[in-house]
Design an enzyme around this catalytic site. Structure first.
Site, PDB file in Angstrom:
ATOM      1  NE  ARG B  18      -4.345  -4.153  -5.977  1.00 14.10           N
ATOM      2  CZ  ARG B  18      -3.654  -4.673  -4.973  1.00 14.10           C
ATOM      3  NH1 ARG B  18      -2.586  -5.411  -5.202  1.00 14.10           N
ATOM      4  NH2 ARG B  18      -4.051  -4.461  -3.745  1.00 14.10           N
ATOM      5  CG  ASN B  36      -1.780  -1.595  -6.202  1.00 14.05           C
ATOM      6  OD1 ASN B  36      -2.522  -1.246  -7.110  1.00 14.05           O
ATOM      7  ND2 ASN B  36      -2.163  -1.687  -4.943  1.00 14.05           N
TER       8      ASN B  36
END
Ligand code: FE
Ligand code: MG
Ligand code: ZN
Ligand code: ZN
EC number: 6.2.-.-
Lengths: 329, 767
Positions: B18, B36
């Site tokens: 990320r 996620n």
């Protein structure tokens, strides 16, 4: 021994042989069945067929074995054995002298045990259709009130006691059959255990489980109990007596004495507080001289019977499917 | 302006994915968010089309080092939703489909901080970042968030929290993030579990190790027993305690340079040592190696070395070196070598908690260096070596578990329970197979419990429930009994798979081969479909079907499994077979039972036979006088290989084997030649060379007859590097396509995977 036209004469001969050897009032009634007096308590009945090669071995023969085996099956139920029946399957041509010896041994075993053989039967089969002689015995006994022995009574914390050395019978048979000789002879432990059991029951200890670890050995018997009771066990290898020649023979042959048959040993399980008293009672009896606490019952949903080994490790003592198949990859 | 909804799947969580997307988006001037979820990573971006397409491309072309991107899908829309800025959004729960990363050694950046006195994590044993640190061993369930790990109980201090929240930080969403302020703590106990307070625990531990004591050290996947590998007395103490008088110990050295005195190695070996997965690497002992480290790998040509991977390991080395300043010492050769052996008393599973350590390591360890970050899943060190042109596994665990293996077919989830020794279990999901870490030998209750826990855990992290259960044919394997009980409890169909079929299927499946192959399965013993003990099999395998082309001429095992532990018995059986029984007693004067074993052989008493190749190795070792009774499983074969490796190549023995009319292969002429060979090292080399030639011609005949030009090599005997190499080379030279185990070990550690692959194919055929 022949069969066929001389059959009737033969049967007559055998009947006389048995009558003379087993001689007791019930057999003497001469009927198809024995009429027995009323018994006090719950009845226990057990039957066992005996097939063994060789028929004569160090410490016994098929005759006394067939008496001891069934008496023990009745006695480990907590019952006093009262009567036995015996049924013979003889192979045509079986030497009469051997039969005589076997019958005499049975009679002596029954007399020593105080359990009469009250009825019996004989069949003769063609040569090649039997293996000398097979003997089936059935025993009847009574359980006094207040005694409840069952394989499902073991509780976590309980102590596991063994009456003596293991593996003697199986290795005696094997070594004799195969003509193996060791530093000292291996002698079968075949014995009637009802006297020892009576002494244990008389000690005032409440026994929870009593078993004779015969075929499949100690390992199989303990696994059966663990499964029935839904518990696990921890055994201690160093506490389990294996006579030196038996140990040597097992090592050599690649057998585990824990899986070898016994015919004169028992396993008892009792509450931990009772263990010392029970052990003392066992050791006071000739058949329990070498008794020992060999382990404890554990709470274990898996029912694993484990053992701490002499090397300080631990392993599971499994319930094997059959003969010991190779497992090492 | 366009809007793109992007999904990335693969190993993309807990690996800095990320923050990577965040930086990319900022760089490309895109608005949106990344989060996620249980299927991987989901991204929404809005911006100019070329920039959006660039982002999609770069997700695949330059992901973070630990990430494994498998699939990127996207939907483009002309309508934008007015996203502002770029944010990292909260994880979303849902169907679990993504994987947990394996445990990775401390990275260079963290290592630099660890030894920087100005850094707030100077000498902090729990330093990690998004690129490194524990993962699998401390994660309880998915999604991979701190709350689902054993770090949940440590509340981050403001400084750590800030790093955790800052997308540009190396510790952004690094779930095990910690510092001396807020993180786990080390503690040191003496042999009686009295806390040794006052001094720094690492300093006490190092001092004790330096003084020749054995210290139990809690690491990533469990405890190690640690001592100074150069201290003969310390190693002897450890051996006495561990009941393993000869089994080789793994040794940890600071860096590749420090390994030089002990091992000869090439560039590729150094690379394997240094890889982030940090396996134990089996390396050739240098000429003086056995003198330098006596008693570490007795009689073996190879030594298992590894480099530090937990920060704590580096701290120990730092301390033992007297706390050198700077960082140069990390690259320089250091005259230090530590035994780092798994703390698994008596072959039980690795000890992972203090309570277990207390119970089962007292008497083995003089002191305990432990900490309060819980290990949730025990995971042994992996063991690898270079085999030909690729690294191969000897044991697959830490660093590799739970990495998936992609199958050439897919189907409903299947649980496969493996075999008996060195066991693993395997759970499939679609076309992915997840093989557990090494569980160990199933004769211990602890290993059986670990098997059960592992089955449950694999199901949880994969989010699947098995729909079929596969197992070995052997009724006395606990794995078989477990499979039966599990199938009964969950009302699932069961599938029994023959052991060697599974060995070959495992090799085929990892190479994604589905068609017919020849399978050469060489191992110890597996139950054959005819109820006899197999282990040297030439199979024709076609998916769910296999046929036994031929097998090695069976040898007698006087005493069953006992013969597998005592090579002299195998030697006796061969001599007996060759009408040379008269020699047996004379050859093995130390074996009191020799005469009786002759008797057993005469009467065929407890004399099973087996076509096992492993027993041929044992027989050869016995006949050459290399090993009479094995100190550990596989020792005889390892000693033989070591002798042969040191001796060097020789020509195969002419007429050393016979191809029988029944397509069987009989190496007894070779064994008899060894019985008369005075030079054990030459004999060992001759044994290997002749085996390789005989096996090669055997396979070639089968190839010629069947028209199949692919051969898979499976079974524990292919841990033998010489045999594997010689056979692969000669078969390849003859135009055969040779498949060997690469993603899993060739031994029974791969059985579960092979079982799963066969079960899936059976299901797909509606069988
Ligand atoms: Fe195998
Ligand atoms: Mg019975
Ligand atoms: Zn890092
Ligand atoms: Zn902090």
């Amino acid at each position: 021994m022949s069969h066929g036209s001389g059959g009737r004469a033969m049967a007559q001969l055998i009947a006389e042989l048995f009558a003379a050897a087993f001689d007791n009032e019930y057999l003497a009634q001469g009927n198809d069945g024995a009429l027995l007096p009323q018994a006090q308590g719950r009845l226990v009945m057990a039957t066992d067929s005996h097939v063994v090669s060789p028929l004569f071995f160090a410490g016994g023969d098929i005759g006394c074995l067939s008496v001891h085996g069934t008496i023990n099956d009745v006695a480990v139920m907590g019952a006093k054995p009262l009567y036995l029946s015996a049924s013979f399957i003889l192979e045509e041509g079986f030497p009469l002298a051997d039969l005589n010896r076997i019958v005499e041994s049975m009679a002596q075993a029954a007399r020593a045990a105080g359990v009469p053989i009250v009825t019996g039967d004989t069949k003769v089969v063609e040569q090649g259709k039997g293996d000398g002689v097979f003997i089936t015995t059935t025993g009847v006994g009574v359980v006094p009130d207040g005694i409840h022995l069952s394989g499902d009574q073991a509780r976590p914390g309980d102590k596991i006691l063994l009456s003596g050395s293991i593996g003697d019978h199986g290795m005696a048979i094997l070594s004799q059959r195969e003509g193996l000789t060791f530093s000292a002879p291996i002698v079968s432990d075949t014995a009637a255990l009802h006297g020892l059991i009576a002494a244990m029951l008389d000690s005032g200890v409440r026994l929870r489980v009593l078993r004779d670890p015969t075929r499949g050995g100690l390992a199989t018997t303990l696994n059966e109990i663990a499964r029935q009771s839904g518990v696990g066990m921890m055994l201690h290898e160093s506490a389990i007596k294996v006579n030196q020649p038996v140990e040597a023979a097992c090592e050599l042959l690649g057998l585990d004495p824990l899986y070898v048959a016994n015919e004169g040993k028992l396993v008892a399980i009792c509450a931990p507080a009772d263990a010392d008293r029970l052990l003392a009672a066992m050791r006071a009896h000739p058949f329990g001289r070498d008794a020992a606490v060999i382990g404890e019952v554990l709470a274990d949903a898996h029912g694993f019977v484990q053992m701490t080994t002499r090397l300080g490790g631990r392993r599971v003592v499994d319930w094997l499917a059959g003969e010991q198949l190779p497992r090492i990859c | 302006m366009i809007h793109a909804q992007i999904r990335v799947s693969g190993q993309v969580q807990g690996v800095g994915f990320r923050p990577f997307v965040y930086r990319l988006a900022h760089e490309l001037g895109l608005a949106g968010w990344v989060r996620n979820d249980s299927e991987g990573v989901e991204i929404a971006v809005e911006g100019d089309r070329p920039q959006v397409m660039r982002l999609i491309e770069r997700l695949q072309s330059e992901p973070p080092v630990l990430a494994r991107v498998e699939k990127v899908t996207h939907d483009l829309a002309q309508a934008t939703t007015g996203l502002q800025g770029f944010t990292i959004a909260e994880s979303r729960n849902g169907k679990v489909l993504t994987g947990i990363a394996p445990d990775i050694a401390i990275c260079a950046d963290c290592l630099a901080e660890l030894f920087d006195p100005a850094d707030r994590r100077y000498r902090h044993a729990f330093i990690n970042c998004i690129q490194c640190g524990p993962r699998y061993t401390l994660t309880a369930r998915l999604p991979y968030d701190r709350a689902n790990t054993s770090m949940a109980k440590f509340r981050q201090c403001p400084a750590c929290q800030q790093e955790y929240d800052t997308p540009t930080s190396r510790r952004f969403h690094a779930q095990p993030n910690a510092c001396p302020e807020c993180g786990p703590r080390l503690s040191m106990f003496d042999a009686h579990w009295n806390l040794l307070a006052g001094n720094d625990p690492v300093a006490i531990a190092a001092a004790r190790i330096g003084a020749g004591e054995v210290v139990a050290v809690k690491g990533i996947g469990g405890f190690h027993l640690v001592c100074d590998a150069r201290n003969v007395a310390a190693v002897a103490r450890l051996r006495g305690g561990k009941q393993r008088e000869e089994k080789p110990f793994a040794v940890m050295v600071l860096n590749a340079a420090s390994a030089r005195p002990y091992a000869q190695f090439r560039e590729q070996d150094a690379a394997l040592l240094q890889t982030g997965e940090r396996p134990i690497v089996l390396l050739r002992q240098s000429a003086g190696g056995e003198r330098e480290l006596p008693g570490i790998a007795p009689g073996l040509s190879r030594i298992g070395l590894m480099l530090p991977y937990a920060p704590l390991h580096y701290l120990l080395f730092h301390e033992l070196l007297g706390r050198p300043a700077g960082r140069d010492w990390l690259q320089q050769g250091a005259p230090l070598a530590l035994v780092m052996t798994s703390a698994n008393p008596g072959g039980e599973p690795l000890v992972k908690d203090d309570s277990e350590a207390r119970l089962s390591l007292s008497g083995l360890a003089d002191a305990f260096l432990t900490h309060d970050r819980d290990i949730l899943h025990r995971c042994d060190d992996s063991v690898m070596k270079w085999q030909g042109i690729a690294p191969a596994f000897v044991r697959r665990a830490r660093g590799y578990t739970p990495r998936r293996i992609v199958l050439p077919f897919e189907g409903p989830p299947v649980l496969a329970c493996g075999a008996w020794l060195k066991n693993t279990v395997c759970l499939t999901r679609g076309n992915e197979a997840f093989v557990s870490q090494h569980i160990g030998d199933l004769d211990h209750a602890g290993a059986r419990l670990m098997l059960e826990e592992t089955v449950a855990y694999l199901g949880d992290i994969l989010g699947v429930r098995p729909e079929a259960v596969a197992h070995d044919l052997h009724p006395d394997f606990y794995s078989t009994q477990f499979a039966q009980a599990y199938a009964a409890q969950h009302k699932l169909p069961m599938m029994a798979v023959q052991h060697h079929h599974a060995h070959i299927a495992a090799v085929c499946a990892e190479h994604r081969i589905t068609g017919p192959v020849l399978g050469l399965a060489l191992d110890g013993v597996g139950l054959g479909s005819d109820g006899s003990a197999w282990g040297g099999e030439l199979l024709h395998v076609d998916g769910t079907h296999f046929q036994r082309f031929g097998h090695l001429a069976p040898l007698t095992l006087p005493g069953g499994d006992r013969a597998a532990r005592e090579p002299w018995r195998m030697a006796a059986a061969v001599l007996f077979d060759m009408q040379r029984a008269g020699e047996i007693v004379r050859r093995f004067p130390g074996q009191g039972g020799a005469e009786m074993v002759v008797g057993m052989l005469q009467r065929r008493l407890n004399c099973v036979t087996s076509s096992s190749m492993g027993r041929y190795f044992d027989a050869a070792a016995g006949l050459l006088g290399v090993s009479e009774v094995q100190g550990y499983e596989g020792q005889a074969a390892m000693l033989l290989e070591s002798l042969a490796e040191r001796h060097g190549k020789v020509a195969p023995l002419a007429l050393g084997y016979i191809h029988t009319a029944q397509s069987d292969l009989d190496f007894r002429p070779l064994l008899i030649a060894l019985a008369d060979c005075k030079d054990a090292a030459y004999g060992a080399a001759l044994f290997h060379a002749t085996l390789a030639e005989g096996l090669c011609t055997w396979v070639l005949r089968a190839a010629g007859r069947s028209g199949i030009d692919r051969v898979a090599l499976g079974g524990g005997c292919f841990l033998n590097g010489i045999l594997t190499q010689a056979l692969s080379d000669s078969l390849s030279a003859q135009g055969l396509h040779v498949l060997t185990a690469q993603q899993l070990p060739p031994n029974d550690g791969a059985i579960s995977f092979g079982q799963a692959s066969i079960a899936l194919q059976r299901i797909n055929q509606g069988a």
